[in-house]
Design an enzyme around this catalytic site. Sequence first.
Site, PDB file in Angstrom:
ATOM      1  CE  LYS A 118      -4.125  -2.109   1.940  1.00  0.00           C
ATOM      2  NZ  LYS A 118      -4.832  -2.439   3.178  1.00  0.00           N
ATOM      3  CE  LYS A 197      -6.767  -9.945  -7.099  1.00  0.00           C
ATOM      4  NZ  LYS A 197      -6.753  -9.363  -5.912  1.00  0.00           N
ATOM      5  CE  LYS A 200     -11.805  -1.386  -4.246  1.00  0.00           C
ATOM      6  NZ  LYS A 200     -12.305  -2.712  -3.955  1.00  0.00           N
TER       7      LYS A 200
HETATM    8  P1  ADP Z   1      -9.704  -4.828  -5.188  1.00  0.00           P
HETATM    9  O1  ADP Z   1      -8.460  -5.583  -5.619  1.00  0.00           O
HETATM   10  O2  ADP Z   1     -10.567  -4.488  -6.351  1.00  0.00           O
HETATM   11  O3  ADP Z   1      -9.370  -3.637  -4.316  1.00  0.00           O
HETATM   12  P2  ADP Z   1     -10.427  -6.085  -2.737  1.00  0.00           P
HETATM   13  O4  ADP Z   1      -8.988  -6.238  -2.382  1.00  0.00           O
HETATM   14  O5  ADP Z   1     -11.250  -5.085  -1.995  1.00  0.00           O
HETATM   15  O6  ADP Z   1     -10.540  -5.825  -4.314  1.00  0.00           O
HETATM   16  O7  ADP Z   1     -11.087  -7.520  -2.652  1.00  0.00           O
HETATM   17  C1  ADP Z   1     -12.250  -7.865  -1.945  1.00  0.00           C
HETATM   18  C2  ADP Z   1     -12.405  -9.359  -2.046  1.00  0.00           C
HETATM   19  O8  ADP Z   1     -12.561  -9.780  -3.422  1.00  0.00           O
HETATM   20  C3  ADP Z   1     -11.178 -10.129  -1.526  1.00  0.00           C
HETATM   21  O9  ADP Z   1     -11.616 -11.277  -0.832  1.00  0.00           O
HETATM   22  C4  ADP Z   1     -10.426 -10.510  -2.783  1.00  0.00           C
HETATM   23  O10 ADP Z   1      -9.664 -11.677  -2.616  1.00  0.00           O
HETATM   24  C5  ADP Z   1     -11.544 -10.702  -3.798  1.00  0.00           C
HETATM   25  N1  ADP Z   1     -11.073 -10.331  -5.150  1.00  0.00           N
HETATM   26  C6  ADP Z   1     -10.755  -9.103  -5.579  1.00  0.00           C
HETATM   27  N2  ADP Z   1     -10.364  -9.116  -6.866  1.00  0.00           N
HETATM   28  C7  ADP Z   1     -10.410 -10.407  -7.276  1.00  0.00           C
HETATM   29  C8  ADP Z   1     -10.125 -11.080  -8.500  1.00  0.00           C
HETATM   30  N3  ADP Z   1      -9.720 -10.434  -9.578  1.00  0.00           N
HETATM   31  N4  ADP Z   1     -10.278 -12.409  -8.558  1.00  0.00           N
HETATM   32  C9  ADP Z   1     -10.698 -13.068  -7.468  1.00  0.00           C
HETATM   33  N5  ADP Z   1     -11.004 -12.509  -6.278  1.00  0.00           N
HETATM   34  C10 ADP Z   1     -10.858 -11.185  -6.158  1.00  0.00           C
END
Ligand code: ADP
Length: 334
Positions: A118, A197, A200
């Site tokens: 981060k 992957k 956001k």
């Molecule tokens: P982002 O990467 O968009 O910020 P988060 O980290 O807030 O998403 O993820 C929230 C949940 O969704 C977590 O449990 C994460 O493992 C899952 N997740 C996020 N992006 C993916 C992805 N591309 N494939 C599978 N699971 C995901």
Amino acid sequence: MEQSKIVNKRILSGIQPSGILHIGNYFGAIRQHIELQKDNDCLYFIANYHAMTTISDRKLLRENSLMVAVDYLALGFDAERAALFMQSDVPEVAELAWMLSTVTPMGLLERAHSYKDKISKGISPTHGLFAYPMLMAADILIYDSEIVPVGKDQKQHLEITRDVAEKFNVVHGQVLVVPDAYILPDVAVVPGVDGQKMSKSYGNTIEMFCTYKQMKNKVMRIVTDSTPLEAPKDPDKSVIVDLYKLVASPEELQEMRQKFLAGGYGYGHAKKELLEKLWAYFEPHRRRRQELENNLDYVSQVLRKGAEKARERAQIVMDRVRDAVGLLRYHQAK
Ligand code: ADP
Ligand code: TRP
């Protein structure tokens, strides 16, 4: 552990309200959360305290938090079986986080990848960000959670939670339940429109609750190579096929794979098919979401009920912990 073997467990998971949810969040996490509610005792919360490490706009935090609740309900969260609540409705987690921090070596937090990641993305290195895993440990331990379903990115946070719980138990007696992580299967890593992957933070997401036009724009942006229309294409190297897999039946998937291999089938055609399936897949949820948006009182009621259940549980654990560490108490909140 396979998900089908998880029954009669105390499950807990949290999701940060840090933006609009996308299909990666759904297929990677939310769908499994919803599946687990059938056979287990599930608590799910919206991590609004955690989101304060990245969001300082009051209006945005409120809107995002409510939106996640609406999305969970629209995606199949069953308020009769499980509890959904705001993290801040159980403020005791902050107290437990403090207590846990008194037995946590600095080195354990200094090694946290997520903190380092981060900071490298430009998020300011506040104490809150550094102590993030402490609050997460408290979130888990305060409900005597047994299983915590999370994505791979959260694995280290779970290890920290287990370490800290064990250390606390050594220092203060057996007061905390040491939880197990349930790392959601790797197959669930959903690629974004650029092939990385979906996240956001990479600006490559497809949201499930957007307009048709917005979804179309996203799907049309999916990266492809320059193989000409008439040439055969490799379905195993296509983001289109990877996403189609999530929403199509096995027969439909097989059909698309055949078309790729046969040639004479352009990426544009494949994107159109993907778009239609993706749109149709979320249609019932979209309708449900519309109903919920028109009935926010119901959403509040669900969150109130969830908070009551969570707080009641938390209080039992907190009484046990306060007693174990030797805190005297002369005032009881009414
Ligand atoms: P982002 O990467 O968009 O910020 P988060 O980290 O807030 O998403 O993820 C929230 C949940 O969704 C977590 O449990 C994460 O493992 C899952 N997740 C996020 N992006 C993916 C992805 N591309 N494939 C599978 N699971 C995901
Ligand atoms: N850190 C998690 C994430 O970013 C969210 C979270 C906060 C969480 N507290 C938790 C997840 C407790 C599981 C259990 O995805």
